[in-house]
Motif scaffolding. Sequence first.
Motif, short mmCIF file in Angstrom:
data_model
loop_
_atom_site.label_atom_id
_atom_site.label_comp_id
_atom_site.label_asym_id
_atom_site.label_seq_id
_atom_site.Cartn_x
_atom_site.Cartn_y
_atom_site.Cartn_z
N LYS A 250 -11.64 -17.14 2.72
CA LYS A 250 -11.84 -18.11 1.63
C LYS A 250 -10.60 -18.18 0.73
CE LYS A 250 -14.90 -18.77 -2.38
NZ LYS A 250 -14.00 -18.25 -3.43
N ASN A 251 -10.11 -17.01 0.29
CA ASN A 251 -8.96 -16.97 -0.63
C ASN A 251 -7.69 -17.49 0.03
OD1 ASN A 251 -10.61 -15.82 -2.57
ND2 ASN A 251 -10.04 -13.72 -2.05
N THR A 252 -7.53 -17.16 1.32
CA THR A 252 -6.32 -17.60 2.04
C THR A 252 -6.33 -19.11 2.22
OG1 THR A 252 -6.20 -15.48 3.21
CG2 THR A 252 -4.95 -17.30 4.14
N LYS A 253 -7.48 -19.67 2.55
CA LYS A 253 -7.58 -21.12 2.70
C LYS A 253 -7.24 -21.82 1.38
CE LYS A 253 -10.90 -21.55 6.51
NZ LYS A 253 -12.29 -21.87 6.90
N GLU A 254 -7.74 -21.28 0.28
CA GLU A 254 -7.45 -21.85 -1.04
C GLU A 254 -5.95 -21.78 -1.33
OE1 GLU A 254 -9.84 -19.71 -3.79
OE2 GLU A 254 -11.73 -20.70 -3.22
N SER A 255 -5.32 -20.67 -0.99
CA SER A 255 -3.88 -20.50 -1.23
C SER A 255 -3.06 -21.44 -0.36
CB SER A 255 -3.47 -19.05 -0.98
OG SER A 255 -4.13 -18.18 -1.85
N VAL A 256 -3.47 -21.61 0.91
CA VAL A 256 -2.77 -22.54 1.81
C VAL A 256 -2.91 -23.97 1.30
CG1 VAL A 256 -2.76 -23.52 4.14
CG2 VAL A 256 -2.96 -21.05 3.83
N ASP A 257 -4.11 -24.32 0.84
CA ASP A 257 -4.33 -25.66 0.27
C ASP A 257 -3.44 -25.88 -0.95
OD1 ASP A 257 -6.20 -26.21 2.20
OD2 ASP A 257 -7.94 -25.75 0.93
N GLU A 258 -3.35 -24.85 -1.79
CA GLU A 258 -2.51 -24.92 -3.00
C GLU A 258 -1.04 -25.09 -2.61
OE1 GLU A 258 -1.83 -24.74 -7.21
OE2 GLU A 258 -3.64 -25.05 -6.02
N PHE A 259 -0.61 -24.36 -1.58
CA PHE A 259 0.77 -24.45 -1.08
C PHE A 259 1.06 -25.87 -0.59
CE2 PHE A 259 4.10 -24.17 2.08
CZ PHE A 259 4.99 -23.23 1.56
N GLU A 260 0.10 -26.41 0.20
CA GLU A 260 0.27 -27.75 0.78
C GLU A 260 0.27 -28.83 -0.31
OE1 GLU A 260 -1.61 -30.38 4.46
OE2 GLU A 260 -2.86 -28.88 3.45
N LYS A 261 -0.57 -28.64 -1.31
CA LYS A 261 -0.72 -29.64 -2.39
C LYS A 261 0.59 -29.82 -3.17
CE LYS A 261 -3.26 -28.70 -6.07
NZ LYS A 261 -4.47 -28.35 -6.86
N HIS A 262 1.39 -28.78 -3.23
CA HIS A 262 2.60 -28.84 -4.05
C HIS A 262 3.88 -28.99 -3.23
CE1 HIS A 262 -0.25 -27.09 -7.00
NE2 HIS A 262 0.46 -27.82 -7.87
N ILE A 263 3.74 -29.48 -2.00
CA ILE A 263 4.93 -29.78 -1.20
C ILE A 263 5.68 -30.94 -1.86
CG2 ILE A 263 5.73 -30.76 1.01
CD1 ILE A 263 3.50 -29.21 2.40
N ASP A 264 7.00 -30.80 -1.98
CA ASP A 264 7.81 -31.87 -2.57
C ASP A 264 9.07 -32.09 -1.73
OD1 ASP A 264 9.51 -29.75 -3.24
OD2 ASP A 264 8.57 -29.50 -5.21
N THR A 265 9.94 -32.91 -2.21
CA THR A 265 11.15 -33.26 -1.44
C THR A 265 12.29 -32.28 -1.65
OG1 THR A 265 11.84 -34.71 -3.27
CG2 THR A 265 10.60 -35.73 -1.45
N ILE A 266 12.17 -31.39 -2.61
CA ILE A 266 13.23 -30.40 -2.89
C ILE A 266 13.20 -29.35 -1.78
CG2 ILE A 266 14.07 -28.68 -4.54
CD1 ILE A 266 12.62 -30.33 -6.74
#
Length: 431
Positions: A250-266
């Motif tokens: 559960k915690n890992t999925k939330e962290s992966v989602d958080e990581f994906e949500k903040h993908i940017d062009t930098i």
Amino acid sequence: MTQHLHTIERFIKDESFSGVLLFVATIAAVMVANSALSESYFELWNMALGVTLGGHTISMNLMHWINDGLMALFFLMVGLEIKRELLIGELSSVKKATFPIVAAIGGMVIPALVYIAFNTTDPKGFGIPMATDIAFALGILMLFGKKVNPALKLFLVALAVVDDLGAVIVVATVYTSEIHAEYFIHAGLVYALIWILNLKKVTMLMPYLLLGIALWIFIHSIGVHATIAGVLLAFAIPISSKVDEQDFIKNTKESVDEFEKHIDTIPILNHHQIDALEDIAYNYDKVQNPLVKLEHQLHGFSAFFIMPLFAFSNAGVILDFSAVSQNFFIVVGVVLGLVVGKPIGIVGFTYLAQKLRIVKKPDDLGWDEVIAVGFLGGIGFTMSIFITQLAFLDQSVIDAVKLGIFFASFIAGAIGVILILKAYSKRNKLI
């Protein structure tokens, strides 16, 4: 269950290659000990080394640092394996455990009695033929790949774990030097602190290991062989993880989602992504079982460094067979204990126990394969050499016994191989 099978498979694979390294280290030691480098070889292991902590100084030669210090880490790993097998492995239920336990008891009792029969006036070497070298035995099995019944491998692993426990008890109770009782209190207090960490559900390994060093120092000071500290520490290492598997997912999925949500062009990670990765790393560390994690970390170090170094430092023996004739009955007791006593004990005890309906042989394991394991159990080698160093002080006796161990281990291994091939041939005819 799947995780446990993967652990067993990895254990067998590592141990088999370790067996090859042990063989190479042994041959190298014998060659060097009988070459022009012989004097330098023996001088190296007798070189004095000391460590001072506060007002407490421990000084030993290099060989003793290997046999008492590094081997304590090996026994820590052995203790972890024993605890894991007792809690979740091949010894975790009465049904699973009784057959290999009875086999191991027979494989310790009968060899000891065979040795004592030849050395009634001075039986102190009885522990030498009791031991089984799991690395060499599994190394031989792995050479034959799929020709070996998987049930035979599991039986050998379970038997060897119980055998190791027996060796630990013998070393702790029989092969001790002068006892200094005043250090018992110090050792007891340190060990109590280690168990308090366990009861408080501390899963970080570092506090256990630091207290383990203190435990080793005090047990060494008592006069009991210091490797026992490794086993005692192993039994106190917790098996439960801080985070359960479902929470980790559960915690890992939330962290992966958080990581994906903040993908940017930098082209570098932003602080949100770094925080998400740190959360994953934290949960990764907390979901691991401390016992399995430490066992995994020690296994490679033990298999590929400690045991080959132990073999290279201890197996170097000058090939002077006059020492064998001078200590004939000691050597005969060791050789017959390993080659005859081991298979008789392992097969005899299990066969009798089954006839008395105390145990039941696994259906996928044939009696011909039990006999093969009985002979493979006669490969004493590193554990037998280790106990030889504790049992005797006279170097000529030690050298003679080492030659006996080499001979017995070779004969027992060769017979075991022949029986394995015969069992494989028989199984193929039945299919």
